[in-house]
Design an enzyme around this catalytic site. Structure first.
Site, PDB file in Angstrom:
ATOM      1  N   SER A 156      27.573  -6.870  25.083  1.00  0.00           N
ATOM      2  CA  SER A 156      26.996  -6.871  23.731  1.00  0.00           C
ATOM      3  C   SER A 156      28.071  -6.983  22.652  1.00  0.00           C
ATOM      4  O   SER A 156      27.776  -7.317  21.511  1.00  0.00           O
ATOM      5  CB  SER A 156      26.195  -5.595  23.480  1.00  0.00           C
TER       6      SER A 156
ATOM      7  N   GLY B 242      24.951 -10.661  19.885  1.00  0.00           N
ATOM      8  CA  GLY B 242      24.520 -11.618  18.857  1.00  0.00           C
ATOM      9  C   GLY B 242      23.140 -11.375  18.286  1.00  0.00           C
ATOM     10  O   GLY B 242      22.519 -10.329  18.481  1.00  0.00           O
TER      11      GLY B 242
ATOM     12  N   CYS C  61      17.837  -2.363  23.745  1.00  0.00           N
ATOM     13  CA  CYS C  61      18.706  -2.924  22.709  1.00  0.00           C
ATOM     14  C   CYS C  61      18.317  -4.370  22.364  1.00  0.00           C
ATOM     15  O   CYS C  61      17.285  -4.578  21.756  1.00  0.00           O
ATOM     16  CB  CYS C  61      20.169  -2.756  23.064  1.00  0.00           C
ATOM     17  N   LEU C  62      19.094  -5.381  22.779  1.00  0.00           N
ATOM     18  CA  LEU C  62      18.652  -6.758  22.498  1.00  0.00           C
ATOM     19  C   LEU C  62      17.251  -6.962  23.082  1.00  0.00           C
ATOM     20  O   LEU C  62      16.399  -7.620  22.478  1.00  0.00           O
ATOM     21  CB  LEU C  62      19.629  -7.779  23.107  1.00  0.00           C
TER      22      LEU C  62
ATOM     23  N   HIS D 164      20.641   3.189  24.047  1.00  0.00           N
ATOM     24  CA  HIS D 164      20.967   2.928  25.452  1.00  0.00           C
ATOM     25  C   HIS D 164      20.689   4.132  26.342  1.00  0.00           C
ATOM     26  O   HIS D 164      21.558   4.991  26.505  1.00  0.00           O
ATOM     27  CB  HIS D 164      22.441   2.529  25.572  1.00  0.00           C
TER      28      HIS D 164
ATOM     29  N   GLU E 160      20.739   4.202  29.414  1.00  0.00           N
ATOM     30  CA  GLU E 160      21.657   4.176  30.561  1.00  0.00           C
ATOM     31  C   GLU E 160      23.029   4.730  30.177  1.00  0.00           C
ATOM     32  O   GLU E 160      23.897   4.891  31.038  1.00  0.00           O
ATOM     33  CB  GLU E 160      21.786   2.745  31.105  1.00  0.00           C
TER      34      GLU E 160
END
Ligand SMILES: NC(=O)CC[C@H](N)C(=O)O
Length: 361
Positions: A49, A223, A249-250, A333, A335
């Protein structure tokens, strides 16, 4: 470090900061972002990321515990979040070439040099961070001998650059999960493999809708999420079905876009291991690991979607969920790697939804 060569950090607003070189003595441009995490540079630097970003660490002393050696687990890294360093450059205040840790195999500078990534130390990172907080994340460059032009990595398809070429299979558990790899952190794979899962890892633009699977997972990645039009298209098909979907996330941003919502760029993003989020409809909060520059705009979510978690620092969306179908996501996150593992139970929640879906089929 004695005898380090001079280098400078240049920002798009004209700021020039002199410092000294560690890692590769080379120039690099990117988006300058800061992280307030106190530890975890082996994990952060290998998190895909961060592709295209020059990372400023606000913790004042960096490098003390060195970098561990590589170890494999089920053909993936046991230690790192991918198989290489993804940041474009590293900015620290005090760099410690000397290091001490039971599993350190090399210094941070040697590791950066191996991947030809420049580092700059001797920078007042707190002054720099104040500037980035006031003006927002900026383009910038680390300049060694050769000057390089500024460039905005968010205009590129960074996901295509970090996503794998082919399909890979892991594990032999009873729940067949497709992981759409937009730049996944390996700890997401580890979290699944510790559970009862057979994992099918596919590239970002792979048409997974043709596969036979029980649940869909969308990874983190670099991005601007709006560039991933192929993933959003496939996801739109998956949203018309009832198989459980979980995004991180993304992956959360892609879910928001596929649902018909919008995303926007945060002024300077959230990058740290102590971001508080609140679970919607409760007074329950969790401390989370975060690394993102974009977010779902809650106000644009269609009527059948809700915000699942809210960031307690700035009120932005930290996850969404469908009101009736088993689709949910987190902007943070669960994880971890690095950071607190307090929300890892979300992997269990997802697999519980998968088991229920299979029972009801
Ligand atoms: N960690 C991630 O998946 C980051 C998502 C996205 N690239 C952002 O910056 O917001």
């Amino acid at each position: 470090m004695e005898n380090a060569k001079s280098v400078k950090l240049v920002l798009e607003d004209g700021t020039e900061i002199q410092g000294q070189s560690f890692g590769a003595f080379t120039s690099a441009a990117g988006e300058v972002v800061f992280s307030t995490a106190m530890t975890g540079y082996p994990e952060n630097l290998t998190d895909p990321s961060f592709a295209g970003q020059i990372l400023v660490l606000t913790y004042p002393m960096v490098g003390n515990y060195g970098v561990p050696g590589e170890e494999l687990y089920e053909s993936i890294s046991k230690i790192f979040e991918s198989d290489k360093i993804h940041i474009a450059g590293l900015v620290v205040n005090y760099y410690s070439e000397e290091h001490s840790h039971w599993n350190a195999a090399k210094s941070l500078g040697d590791w950066l040099a191996e991947y030809n990534i420049p580092g700059i130390f001797g920078v007042d990172t707190r002054m720099l961070t104040k500037k980035l907080r006031e003006k927002g994340a900026m383009l910038g460059k680390i300049v060694a001998e050769q000057d390089v032009p500024l460039h905005d990595p968010n205009l590129e398809n960074l996901v295509a650059q970090v996503s794998p070429q082919g399909v890979q299979h892991y594990g032999s558990g009873q729940h067949k999960i497709v992981l759409v790899d937009c730049g996944t952190k390996t700890n997401i794979i580890r979290c699944f493999l510790e559970r009862d899962v057979e994992l099918i890892r596919v590239p970002w633009d792979y048409d997974f809708t043709q596969l036979d699977y029980d649940g869909l997972f969308l990874s983190n990645g670099p991005g601007d999420p709006k560039i991933c039009t192929a993933t959003i298209g496939h996801l739109q098909t998956a949203l018309t079905q009832d198989k459980p979907i979980f995004g991180i996330c993304l992956g959360s941003q892609l879910m928001g876009l596929a649902a018909g919502g919008d995303t926007f760029k945060l002024k300077y993003g959230h990058r740290s291991h102590n971001q508080p989020v609140k679970l919607t409809g409760t007074q329950r909060s969790y401390i989370t690991s975060q690394n993102h520059g974009f977010a779902v705009d809650t106000a644009t979510l269609p009527a059948e979607w809700d915000m699942l978690f809210e960031n307690l620092n700035d009120g932005t969306c930290e996850g969404i969920k469908h009101k009736t179908k088993p689709f949910f996501s987190t902007q943070f996150h669960p994880e971890a790697a690095g950071g607190p593992q307090d929300t890892e139970f979300l992997f269990d929640d997802f697999l519980k939804a998968v088991a229920e879906y299979k029972k009801g089929k």
